[in-house]
Motif scaffolding. Sequence first.
Motif, short mmCIF file in Angstrom:
data_model
loop_
_atom_site.label_atom_id
_atom_site.label_comp_id
_atom_site.label_asym_id
_atom_site.label_seq_id
_atom_site.Cartn_x
_atom_site.Cartn_y
_atom_site.Cartn_z
N ILE A 115 0.82 -1.22 0.00
CA ILE A 115 0.00 0.00 0.00
C ILE A 115 0.86 1.27 0.00
O ILE A 115 0.65 2.15 -0.85
N PRO A 116 1.84 1.41 0.91
CA PRO A 116 2.69 2.62 0.84
C PRO A 116 3.42 2.74 -0.49
O PRO A 116 3.55 3.84 -1.04
N LEU A 117 3.92 1.60 -1.01
CA LEU A 117 4.63 1.64 -2.28
C LEU A 117 3.73 2.13 -3.41
O LEU A 117 4.12 2.98 -4.22
N GLY A 118 2.50 1.60 -3.48
CA GLY A 118 1.57 2.02 -4.53
C GLY A 118 1.18 3.48 -4.40
O GLY A 118 1.09 4.20 -5.41
N LEU A 119 0.97 3.95 -3.17
CA LEU A 119 0.60 5.35 -2.95
C LEU A 119 1.74 6.28 -3.39
O LEU A 119 1.51 7.28 -4.07
N LEU A 120 2.96 5.92 -2.99
CA LEU A 120 4.11 6.76 -3.37
C LEU A 120 4.31 6.75 -4.88
O LEU A 120 4.60 7.79 -5.49
N MET A 121 4.17 5.58 -5.51
CA MET A 121 4.33 5.50 -6.97
C MET A 121 3.27 6.33 -7.69
O MET A 121 3.50 6.86 -8.78
N GLY A 122 2.10 6.43 -7.09
CA GLY A 122 1.01 7.17 -7.73
C GLY A 122 1.21 8.67 -7.72
O GLY A 122 0.64 9.38 -8.56
N TRP A 123 2.00 9.19 -6.79
CA TRP A 123 2.12 10.65 -6.67
C TRP A 123 3.52 11.16 -7.00
O TRP A 123 3.68 12.16 -7.68
N PHE A 124 4.54 10.48 -6.53
CA PHE A 124 5.92 10.97 -6.70
C PHE A 124 6.54 10.33 -7.94
O PHE A 124 6.63 9.09 -8.05
N VAL A 125 6.99 11.18 -8.85
CA VAL A 125 7.55 10.71 -10.13
C VAL A 125 8.79 9.86 -9.90
O VAL A 125 9.01 8.85 -10.58
N VAL A 126 9.61 10.27 -8.94
CA VAL A 126 10.85 9.53 -8.68
C VAL A 126 10.54 8.10 -8.20
O VAL A 126 11.15 7.13 -8.65
N GLU A 184 7.81 6.39 -8.76
CA GLU A 184 7.27 5.63 -9.89
C GLU A 184 8.38 5.20 -10.84
O GLU A 184 8.41 4.06 -11.32
N GLY A 185 9.30 6.14 -11.11
CA GLY A 185 10.39 5.83 -12.04
C GLY A 185 11.30 4.74 -11.52
O GLY A 185 11.77 3.89 -12.29
N LEU A 186 11.54 4.71 -10.22
CA LEU A 186 12.43 3.71 -9.64
C LEU A 186 11.75 2.36 -9.47
O LEU A 186 12.33 1.31 -9.78
N ALA A 187 10.52 2.36 -8.95
CA ALA A 187 9.87 1.10 -8.55
C ALA A 187 9.04 0.45 -9.65
O ALA A 187 8.94 -0.78 -9.70
N ARG A 188 8.45 1.26 -10.53
CA ARG A 188 7.49 0.67 -11.48
C ARG A 188 8.12 -0.32 -12.46
O ARG A 188 7.54 -1.38 -12.71
N PRO A 189 9.31 -0.03 -13.03
CA PRO A 189 9.90 -1.03 -13.95
C PRO A 189 10.13 -2.38 -13.28
O PRO A 189 9.86 -3.43 -13.86
N ILE A 190 10.62 -2.35 -12.03
CA ILE A 190 10.85 -3.61 -11.31
C ILE A 190 9.54 -4.31 -11.03
O ILE A 190 9.39 -5.52 -11.21
N PHE A 191 8.54 -3.51 -10.59
CA PHE A 191 7.24 -4.09 -10.28
C PHE A 191 6.60 -4.70 -11.53
O PHE A 191 6.03 -5.80 -11.47
N GLU A 192 6.73 -4.01 -12.67
CA GLU A 192 6.13 -4.51 -13.91
C GLU A 192 6.80 -5.80 -14.37
O GLU A 192 6.17 -6.63 -15.03
N MET A 193 8.10 -5.96 -14.03
CA MET A 193 8.79 -7.21 -14.40
C MET A 193 8.34 -8.37 -13.50
O MET A 193 8.20 -9.50 -13.94
N ILE A 194 8.10 -8.07 -12.23
CA ILE A 194 7.74 -9.12 -11.26
C ILE A 194 6.26 -9.46 -11.33
O ILE A 194 5.86 -10.60 -11.14
N ARG A 195 5.44 -8.45 -11.64
CA ARG A 195 3.97 -8.62 -11.57
C ARG A 195 3.42 -9.80 -12.38
O ARG A 195 2.56 -10.53 -11.90
N PRO A 196 3.88 -10.03 -13.63
CA PRO A 196 3.30 -11.14 -14.40
C PRO A 196 3.69 -12.53 -13.91
O PRO A 196 3.14 -13.53 -14.38
N ILE A 197 4.66 -12.63 -13.02
CA ILE A 197 5.11 -13.96 -12.57
C ILE A 197 4.07 -14.56 -11.65
O ILE A 197 3.74 -13.96 -10.61
N PRO A 198 3.51 -15.72 -11.99
CA PRO A 198 2.51 -16.33 -11.09
C PRO A 198 3.14 -16.67 -9.73
O PRO A 198 4.30 -17.09 -9.68
N PRO A 199 2.40 -16.49 -8.65
CA PRO A 199 2.95 -16.78 -7.31
C PRO A 199 3.49 -18.20 -7.19
O PRO A 199 4.50 -18.42 -6.51
N VAL A 200 2.84 -19.17 -7.84
CA VAL A 200 3.30 -20.56 -7.71
C VAL A 200 4.69 -20.75 -8.33
O VAL A 200 5.41 -21.69 -7.98
#
Length: 262
Positions: free
Chosen positions: A87-98, A100-116
């Motif tokens: 939740i804090p990560l998503g809130l910060l990414m939504g407002w602060f450009v820095v 979003e720029g730092l965390a979003r590429p990593i998150f987008e790479m990890i997000r499609p990986i199924p938990p299993v």
Amino acid sequence: MVNQENNSGVVKYLPVISIISVIILWELLVDTGIIPNTLLATPLQVIKLFIYKLNHPDPDGALLITHVLVSVSEALLGYVLALAIGIPLGLLMGWFVVAEGLARPIFEMIRPIPPVAWIPLAIFWFGIGMSGKVFIIWASGIVPCVINSFVGVKMTAPVYIRMARTYGASNWEIFKTVCVPSALPMVFGGLQVALAASWTALVAAELIAADTGLGFMITMGRRLLMPDMIILGMIMVGLTGFILGIIIDKIEKKLTAGMIRR
């Protein structure tokens, strides 16, 4: 008018009638041998095993309540960690450009990986104890937390932001007093999604590597050729997840009381 009242009375009992009909049909299919008892247990056998497992650890080594408590504690720990970070990560990414720029590429790479897909690595890193399962639950629960929090901030009405800027509010003050409160309905909307994802991941993790828990109970049912244990484990998974969902929903309604959903 009378017919409408009669119809509404019948409609009220339709879910009960539907469930009872399925249970009776299930019992008849097995009792008459249409479906062999080795493949599917009867409802009566499942109820008997449920009563037996309340006081006997055999044949899988733990009481039913132990399996439930282990699964719930693992799920809640991973779920809370996912909320605390996501939740804090998503809130910060939504407002602060820095952010979003730092965390979003990593998150987008990890997000499609199924938990299993994390399960083999989790076993290497943490073994088959609680830590490995908590990690898998965290990995599945954090994705909806980040996405909903991020979108919630992005959906903040521009008029509120402009008004805050007019009164001289800093970026941090706008984030804290305008964006975060505005995003709360979306954030809480993500709690149910995260809970469902976490619960599903927990059962998947326990099916592969565990020594207690509802997923382990289902696995033991397969190994011992006990379809009644498999079905009892499945029912307890659904029932426990349903109760957790109700609790989260109650908490959400209490915390967001007075807020208007967009």
